[in-house]
Write a protein that holds these residues in place. Structure first.
Motif, PDB file in Angstrom:
ATOM      1  N   SER A   1      -5.746  13.149  -2.024  1.00 55.49           N
ATOM      2  CA  SER A   1      -7.048  12.618  -2.417  1.00 55.49           C
ATOM      3  C   SER A   1      -7.997  13.759  -2.744  1.00 55.49           C
TER       4      SER A   1
ATOM      5  N   GLU B   1       0.855  -1.194   0.000  1.00 57.73           N
ATOM      6  CA  GLU B   1       0.000   0.000   0.000  1.00 57.73           C
ATOM      7  C   GLU B   1       0.887   1.238   0.000  1.00 57.73           C
TER       8      GLU B   1
ATOM      9  N   ALA C   1       1.296   5.224   0.123  1.00 57.36           N
ATOM     10  CA  ALA C   1       0.602   6.428   0.572  1.00 57.36           C
ATOM     11  C   ALA C   1       1.305   7.707   0.142  1.00 57.36           C
TER      12      ALA C   1
ATOM     13  N   ARG D   1      -7.275   1.759  -6.284  1.00 63.90           N
ATOM     14  CA  ARG D   1      -7.563   2.366  -4.972  1.00 63.90           C
ATOM     15  C   ARG D   1      -8.884   1.802  -4.471  1.00 63.90           C
TER      16      ARG D   1
ATOM     17  N   GLN E   1      -9.515   4.810   3.228  1.00 65.33           N
ATOM     18  CA  GLN E   1      -8.156   5.267   2.927  1.00 65.33           C
ATOM     19  C   GLN E   1      -7.194   4.092   2.821  1.00 65.33           C
ATOM     20  N   HIS E   2      -7.464   3.037   3.584  1.00 62.18           N
ATOM     21  CA  HIS E   2      -6.535   1.916   3.670  1.00 62.18           C
ATOM     22  C   HIS E   2      -7.214   0.615   3.263  1.00 62.18           C
TER      23      HIS E   2
ATOM     24  N   SER F   1      -2.939   4.479  -1.739  1.00 61.03           N
ATOM     25  CA  SER F   1      -3.596   5.242  -0.681  1.00 61.03           C
ATOM     26  C   SER F   1      -3.231   6.717  -0.871  1.00 61.03           C
TER      27      SER F   1
END
Length: 213
Positions: free
Chosen positions: A179, A18, A20, A123, A128-129, A148
């Motif tokens: 985002s 993942e 970010a 995504r 978010q995760h 993320s």
């Protein structure tokens, strides 16, 4: 002539499953947009980004692509990244394995039909995760990483353009993944000031692929 095939997902060695954010030592950021809503708003976002020389990443909802298939090629032709944000944009964390995979793979197959590729990124929707299950199912569908973010613009709360700009500029730094959303007028209205602020700070808005390359 046949449309060129879109870029496929890539594995980025050294990056977690993942992702970010990108490298913190380069003045680049990725503005990522959840792709659904009024196509006129989507086109306005793309035009504003391109006016400023920015490239963005669009995570498209499969059902939205069904309704507006021409937008897939429009995004790619603008030099942007295009990825998968599930088929129906429901809470993927709450689904069982078969249903969650159907959401990921269903959008992947729409992208493949429209562009020749399953898209550069996945995504998960409404979170978010990604859970460990969703990460595993994304790999099964062909996505080595889940995308993320480390900055949430909160534009979906429609707080006003100035608030969107303040929220992002207050948190963004080298390597940030932001985002944002198509489909909200505040986002379009915020973009000129946001992109100007990034330029003043020497931050370049690039695709997520470029951020990590």
């Amino acid at each position: 002539p046949a449309a060129r095939t879109a870029p496929a997902p890539r594995r980025f060695p050294g990056q977690p499953t993942e992702i970010a954010h990108g490298p913190r030592d380069r003045p680049r950021v990725a503005l990522t947009f959840h792709g659904q809503g009024d196509p006129a708003t989507a086109n306005a976002v793309l035009a504003e980004a391109e006016r400023a020389g920015a490239r963005i990443t669009v995570l498209a909802v499969g059902g939205w692509l069904d309704e507006h298939p021409a937008l897939a090629r429009r995004i790619l032709d603008g030099g942007h990244d295009l990825g998968n944000h599930t088929l129906h944009h429901i809470d993927i964390s709450e689904l069982d394995e078969a249903a969650a995979y159907a959401e990921i793979n269903g959008c992947a197959q729409r992208l493949r039909r429209l562009t020749g590729s399953i898209g550069s990124w996945f995504r998960p929707s409404r979170t978010q995760h990604a859970t460990p299950l969703v990460q595993r199912l994304a790999r099964k569908a062909g996505y080595p990483h889940v995308l993320s973010y480390d900055v949430d613009s909160l534009d979906f709360t429609s707080p006003g353009a100035a608030a969107v700009t303040r929220t992002v500029t207050g948190q963004i730094r080298n390597g940030s993944v932001v985002s944002l959303h198509f489909g909200y007028a505040d986002t379009v209205a915020a973009l000129p000031a946001l992109l100007d602020a990034l330029e003043r700070r020497g931050l370049r808005a690039v695709t997520t692929t470029e951020l990590l390359t």
